[in-house]
Design a protein around this motif. Structure first.
Motif, PDB file in Angstrom:
ATOM      1  N   ALA A   1       0.834  -1.252  -0.192  1.00  6.44           N
ATOM      2  CA  ALA A   1      -0.010  -0.007   0.026  1.00  6.44           C
ATOM      3  C   ALA A   1       0.952   1.149  -0.050  1.00  6.44           C
ATOM      4  N   GLN A   2       2.015   1.145   0.830  1.00  6.11           N
ATOM      5  CA  GLN A   2       2.827   2.506   0.892  1.00  6.11           C
ATOM      6  C   GLN A   2       3.563   2.522  -0.521  1.00  6.11           C
ATOM      7  N   MET A   3       3.832   1.560  -1.114  1.00  2.00           N
ATOM      8  CA  MET A   3       4.442   1.763  -2.617  1.00  2.00           C
ATOM      9  C   MET A   3       3.616   1.949  -3.520  1.00  2.00           C
ATOM     10  N   ALA A   4       2.313   1.897  -3.473  1.00  2.00           N
ATOM     11  CA  ALA A   4       1.541   2.221  -4.337  1.00  2.00           C
ATOM     12  C   ALA A   4       1.211   3.875  -4.173  1.00  2.00           C
ATOM     13  N   ALA A   5       0.701   4.346  -2.734  1.00  2.00           N
ATOM     14  CA  ALA A   5       1.098   5.534  -2.369  1.00  2.00           C
ATOM     15  C   ALA A   5       2.248   6.361  -3.062  1.00  2.00           C
ATOM     16  N   ARG A   6       3.279   5.907  -3.089  1.00  2.00           N
ATOM     17  CA  ARG A   6       4.542   6.549  -3.275  1.00  2.00           C
ATOM     18  C   ARG A   6       4.533   6.826  -4.919  1.00  2.00           C
ATOM     19  N   GLY A   7       3.885   5.791  -5.578  1.00  2.00           N
ATOM     20  CA  GLY A   7       3.843   5.982  -7.130  1.00  2.00           C
ATOM     21  C   GLY A   7       2.890   7.034  -7.264  1.00  2.00           C
ATOM     22  N   TYR A   8       1.678   6.910  -6.591  1.00  2.00           N
ATOM     23  CA  TYR A   8       0.674   8.253  -6.995  1.00  2.00           C
ATOM     24  C   TYR A   8       1.299   9.692  -6.453  1.00  2.00           C
ATOM     25  N   ALA A   9       1.957   9.540  -5.547  1.00  2.00           N
ATOM     26  CA  ALA A   9       2.634  10.818  -5.029  1.00  2.00           C
ATOM     27  C   ALA A   9       3.342  11.455  -6.104  1.00  2.00           C
ATOM     28  N   LEU A  10       4.309  10.483  -6.637  1.00  2.00           N
ATOM     29  CA  LEU A  10       5.180  10.657  -7.723  1.00  2.00           C
ATOM     30  C   LEU A  10       4.626  11.238  -8.956  1.00  2.00           C
ATOM     31  N   ASN A  11       3.205  10.931  -9.202  1.00  2.00           N
ATOM     32  CA  ASN A  11       2.479  11.284 -10.300  1.00  2.00           C
ATOM     33  C   ASN A  11       1.694  12.694 -10.106  1.00  2.00           C
ATOM     34  N   GLY A  12       1.775  13.148  -8.641  1.00  2.00           N
ATOM     35  CA  GLY A  12       1.063  14.210  -8.372  1.00  2.00           C
ATOM     36  C   GLY A  12      -0.329  13.953  -7.973  1.00  2.00           C
TER      37      GLY A  12
ATOM     38  N   ALA B   1      -2.519  13.509  -5.240  1.00  2.00           N
ATOM     39  CA  ALA B   1      -2.397  13.524  -3.668  1.00  2.00           C
ATOM     40  C   ALA B   1      -3.510  12.850  -3.215  1.00  2.00           C
ATOM     41  N   ASP B   2      -4.630  12.815  -3.477  1.00  2.00           N
ATOM     42  CA  ASP B   2      -5.860  12.254  -2.775  1.00  2.00           C
ATOM     43  C   ASP B   2      -5.592  10.672  -2.679  1.00  2.00           C
ATOM     44  N   ASP B   3      -5.212  10.080  -3.974  1.00  2.00           N
ATOM     45  CA  ASP B   3      -4.822   8.752  -3.870  1.00  2.00           C
ATOM     46  C   ASP B   3      -3.756   8.135  -3.115  1.00  2.00           C
ATOM     47  N   ALA B   4      -2.648   9.087  -2.935  1.00  2.00           N
ATOM     48  CA  ALA B   4      -1.375   8.853  -2.131  1.00  2.00           C
ATOM     49  C   ALA B   4      -1.706   9.139  -0.892  1.00  2.00           C
ATOM     50  N   ARG B   5      -2.441   9.890  -0.220  1.00  2.27           N
ATOM     51  CA  ARG B   5      -2.873  10.097   1.201  1.00  2.27           C
ATOM     52  C   ARG B   5      -3.853   9.133   1.613  1.00  2.27           C
ATOM     53  N   ARG B   6      -4.806   8.568   0.786  1.00  2.00           N
ATOM     54  CA  ARG B   6      -5.602   7.551   1.082  1.00  2.00           C
ATOM     55  C   ARG B   6      -4.826   6.333   1.269  1.00  2.00           C
ATOM     56  N   LEU B   7      -4.042   5.667   0.369  1.00  2.00           N
ATOM     57  CA  LEU B   7      -3.243   4.515   0.671  1.00  2.00           C
ATOM     58  C   LEU B   7      -2.045   4.788   1.808  1.00  2.00           C
TER      59      LEU B   7
END
Length: 417
Positions: free
Chosen positions: A263-274, A276-282
């Protein structure tokens, strides 16, 4: 270049596209270097022109083993690149046995490290227990001294494990295969740490196959998590997310900690893509999983020893950096660094370099330069190339902003170049 296959496939853009399994990029680079039209390229690989166009534009993904093999054969991709890039070569079973008959990480490396020899001795549980402990000790040592001093040692140790296969009986066979998988994963991580992407990908694939063969869901998912980490390190946000999600659904029965890492790795990918909502959720989901995992540490695999609240705090800081929330990033990374034990020398070096970057982003040039320059000796000793590159990124940011500290940091880095 089209008349010289060796030169063609040595071109860095084309080789990198093959190694990352980006077939659209392979087609574009190949056509650019050879002058072929989409139609002519399609004739070589057995695809019509609209399909070639869709692959180049990212509208169609190559998921079929049969199509992949047509591309490999039609373009004449060398076996050395096929072995490193292919998670599943045509005609090969997805789970390779310890005879190592499938695609090899590297032919020379394979010959030196993992050739199987007949063994007359019987394997016992005590020997495997000792090798388990030795691997754990080497993992801890790598935290302090980095990968370079340990690579040759671990290659020899993997060979020792593989040589035991023929002497194992009953349930010990699975233990040998599982131990080989753990060694391959560690070799992959060390290659990744040294930015040797091709070797790392190949060893992760080998580790994944052995984990499946041994029924080790945690290691199978971990290899996908670490490939997601590698995609992130190369700026490939979408692939990072996809690999992390694959780690979550492809191996049932994984521990809470391994699920939290995915889950944290997926959040990191979403954050890298900008995103934010998906990154914080994960990130929130990962924190809940990690908290539950901490209640029963005995249920976690031994290689997850580093993954806890401190590590997760640092990962929140990294996500905030990607989202350019510089002050939030500074706060999380600083808190995590304070709690990270000194024996994690390599990781402390990396996160100090990230803290310097975040401080520079927050406009605190003097403090950024101070943290960065204090990190230079360790970055030169155990943090190349990743920490070293991060310090150069910090220096570039300071220079762009006209901070005099940027020149000072560049001078400090040059002393070790």
């Amino acid at each position: 270049m089209g008349d010289d296959p060796g030169a063609l496939w040595s071109h860095p853009q084309l080789a990198a596209a093959v190694l990352s399994e980006d077939w659209g990029a392979v087609f574009r680079a190949y056509r650019k270097l050879t002058g072929l039209s989409q139609s002519r390229l399609g004739e070589r690989v057995g695809l019509v022109q609209p399909d070639v166009s869709d692959i180049e534009r990212g509208r169609r993904r190559v998921t079929s083993v049969e199509v992949r093999q047509r591309i490999v054969e039609g373009l004449g991709i060398p076996s050395r690149l096929q072995a490193a890039a292919a998670p599943m070569a045509a005609g090969k079973a997805p789970v390779a046995s310890l005879t190592l008959s499938g695609p090899a990480p590297d032919e020379d490396l394979l010959a030196r490290v993992t050739s199987v020899v007949d063994s007359a001795h019987r394997v016992d549980a005590a020997t495997l227990d000792w090798l388990d402990g030795l691997l754990a000790a080497h993992r801890r040592a790598e935290d302090r001294i980095g990968a370079r001093p340990l690579v040759d040692v671990m290659r020899q140790q993997l060979r020792t494990v593989v040589d035991m296969y023929s002497g194992a009986r009953g349930p010990l066979v699975d233990r040998v295969v599982r131990l080989a998988s753990e060694h391959a994963q560690f070799l992959a991580w060390m290659a990744q740490d040294q930015d040797d992407t091709a070797t790392a990908l190949a060893w992760y694939d080998r580790s994944h196959e052995w984990a499946l063969e041994a029924g080790d869901a945690n290691m199978a998912a971990t290899t996908l998590n670490m490939k997601a980490h590698m995609a992130w390190s190369k700026g490939r946000a979408t692939r990072c997310v996809r690999l992390a999600e694959a780690a979550r659904w492809s191996a049932s029965g994984t521990s809470l900690g391994v699920q939290g890492m995915a889950a944290q790795m997926a959040a990191r990918g979403y954050a890298l893509n900008g995103e934010a909502d998906d990154a914080r959720r994960l990130l929130d989901e990962a924190q809940r999983l990690i908290s539950r995992a901490s209640e029963h540490p005995e249920d976690e695999p031994v290689w997850m020893y580093f993954y806890g609240e401190t590590w997760f705090t640092l990962q929140r800081g990294m996500a905030a950096m990607h989202l350019r929330n510089w002050r939030v990033a500074v706060d999380h990374i600083a808190v995590g660094l304070d709690a990270l034990p000194d024996e994690y020398r390599r990781d402390k070096t990396w996160f100090r370099a990230c803290l310097a970057h975040a401080l520079a982003g927050a406009g605190e040039s003097a403090q950024a330069a101070s943290v960065a320059m204090a990190s230079v000796p360790d970055a030169a000793a155990v943090g190349r190339p990743h920490s070293w590159n991060e310090l150069h990124t910090t220096a570039a940011m300071l220079l762009r902003r006209g901070a005099k500290e940027g020149r000072q940091l560049v001078a400090a880095l040059r002393e070790y170049d």
